[in-house]
Write an enzyme that holds these catalytic residues in place. Sequence first.
Site, PDB file in Angstrom:
ATOM      1  N   HIS A  37      -8.941 -13.792  38.697  1.00 55.49           N
ATOM      2  CA  HIS A  37     -10.314 -13.372  39.014  1.00 55.49           C
ATOM      3  C   HIS A  37     -11.048 -14.419  39.838  1.00 55.49           C
ATOM      4  O   HIS A  37     -12.015 -14.101  40.525  1.00 55.49           O
ATOM      5  CB  HIS A  37     -11.065 -12.963  37.746  1.00 55.49           C
ATOM      6  CG  HIS A  37     -10.633 -11.608  37.284  1.00 55.49           C
ATOM      7  ND1 HIS A  37      -9.678 -11.424  36.329  1.00 55.49           N
ATOM      8  CD2 HIS A  37     -10.971 -10.362  37.722  1.00 55.49           C
ATOM      9  CE1 HIS A  37      -9.455 -10.131  36.176  1.00 55.49           C
ATOM     10  NE2 HIS A  37     -10.226  -9.465  37.007  1.00 55.49           N
ATOM     11  N   ASP A  61      -3.156  -5.760  36.979  1.00 59.72           N
ATOM     12  CA  ASP A  61      -2.688  -5.811  35.598  1.00 59.72           C
ATOM     13  C   ASP A  61      -1.407  -5.021  35.406  1.00 59.72           C
ATOM     14  O   ASP A  61      -0.540  -5.419  34.629  1.00 59.72           O
ATOM     15  CB  ASP A  61      -3.774  -5.286  34.655  1.00 59.72           C
ATOM     16  CG  ASP A  61      -4.807  -6.361  34.385  1.00 59.72           C
ATOM     17  OD1 ASP A  61      -4.408  -7.509  34.134  1.00 59.72           O
ATOM     18  OD2 ASP A  61      -6.012  -6.066  34.445  1.00 59.72           O
ATOM     19  N   CYS A 101      -7.170   0.311  42.774  1.00 66.85           N
ATOM     20  CA  CYS A 101      -8.232  -0.672  43.000  1.00 66.85           C
ATOM     21  C   CYS A 101      -7.747  -2.109  42.784  1.00 66.85           C
ATOM     22  O   CYS A 101      -8.539  -3.032  42.767  1.00 66.85           O
ATOM     23  CB  CYS A 101      -9.450  -0.371  42.130  1.00 66.85           C
ATOM     24  SG  CYS A 101      -9.084  -0.424  40.376  1.00 66.85           S
TER      25      CYS A 101
END
Length: 589
Positions: free
Chosen positions: A197, A463, A510
């Site tokens: 992130h 993920d 996404c």
Amino acid sequence: MGDATGEIVLKGVGVTPGVAHGPAFLLTTEDVRVVERDIAEEEIPREIARFEEALIETRRQLHDIQQRVEKAMDAERASIFDAHLLVVDDRSLVEEVIRGLHTSRRNVESVLRSVSERYSAALAGLDDEYLRERAADVRDVARRILRNLAGHSSSLLAHLREPCIVIANDLAPSDTATLDTSKVIGFATDLGSATSHTAIMARALEIPAVVGLHDASTRISQGDPLLVDGSKGLVILRPSAQTLERYGQAERLRRGVRDQLDRLRDTPAETLDGYRVTLAANIELPHDVEAVLRHGAEGVGLFRSEFLFLSRERAPDELEQARAYEQVAHRLAPATVIIRTLDIGGDKFVSSLKTPSELNPFLGWRAIRFCLAQPEIFATQLRGILRASAHRNVKIMYPMISNADEVLQANRILERAKEDLRRENADFDENIEVGAMIEVPSAALTAHLIAPHVRFFSIGTNDLIQYTMAADRVNERITYLYEPTHPAILRLIRHVIEVAHDTGLWTGVCGEMAGQPALAPLLVGLGVDELSMSPNLVPLVKGMLRRMRLTDLEELAANALTSESAAAILERCRALARAAAPEICDMVE
Ligand code: PEP
Ligand code: MG
């Protein structure tokens, strides 16, 4: 790698296309923790509040450690922490710090440091051995409080004066989210990978960045001249005049390509044979909406709402959240805004929500798991999102769904949130669409069981790859396993799309894969309806797709699904992209 001119080239993983040149600002762990400065009188209440928050957090951590030590070792060792807890609860120390804030007009870090040093020096000078040992306790606890204060405050990075390139062992996503982009023109870290992130935030801020450099923070010194090449993943220490000249030329070319792509802003992402795909943007904070418009994205495919909760002492309440969501929805209406509900845990921690530290945070109490266990926090967010849905352009999606039951539970809480708003006669979208993120292999394989309870799927490849390959997405040692073109990943994606289309749902992607100009075409060939990416990548992907034919992309996908080699598939994707738009490939490779 060094050369005769004295320049050294360090290789890592590039995360944001672009080049930055400037002096290094070395962030050591100690620096992050302690920022000492003068304060104005009106800042005193805020400093006291920060101090109290840090004390609560410190007490919680000490209890936590004590319990773990007790379980793992024995009660005697665990009792060391009783002494530490006594220091946190020592009213005379706490009061002295508060008095010091008023008398010295320095921030709480500096007051705490001088008070604790005075205390420990006094204890160390005593005859009594037991009391002498307490000096170390005071120092340890003060260090812990200082560290927690750093978590609650703007760190050293908030006080930069000159444009610089930040070099750190690691940066938390919350540090990155608060970087002042007028001062931090680039950054590089020893740890991390392209889908951490921190990297995702760098992309959103459009700061050239390189991660996973292993030892850059020990090889670079404060003030060293640096060049960061975020496309190739290079950090050049003491760049030579020739290197700077070469990069200057490349940068001019890059700007020319950017200008051309920017002219496509109001044109659709349509292939040469007339097939249209929706290109949406991923955002982290409401003000990112300007970049969404600037780069011509057709809405927001992923609003990572948890960033509203990072770097602050208290979680935003329902109305504050509603205002943030409404700001984005209003600015983009009638374009769609998909708000993802809180995805904390993994590599994102929110101090105000008191999440425990875990051994395997990416496999732990993360995202929807946390929200279903904390229905009040979840319902507050859902009401906030519903309040922002008056323009009828907001959709909700749940992160990290593992099975259909989680969707059912979340939907039940959503229904209760709607009930609450109906009682108030608030205006909201009764038919708000709900989607599930497909990022856990169990959800991908049972997409048919989830489909009846949602209106769309959004595949989170960051993920999905991490969990399918069992490869921690932030660990730079195993980035070689992070293969978006691995046959297992492509089969899962294809399966989800097939289930979606058979049941009348649409599917987006996404994850970072969607914003890679060489891989986005493969996703289109696999049948994806929407691609959502960092706003500044939208023009690159659009420019690429507009030079390609759907028939070629379908062939590419069909071939990929029968191929046995991730490397061979990637090679084909790159070759097709290079043949179509070499100048776009040069921007990112
Ligand atoms: C993903 O996992 O691909 C995703 C888009 O969500 P995040 O990166 O925030 O986990
Ligand atoms: Mg995810």
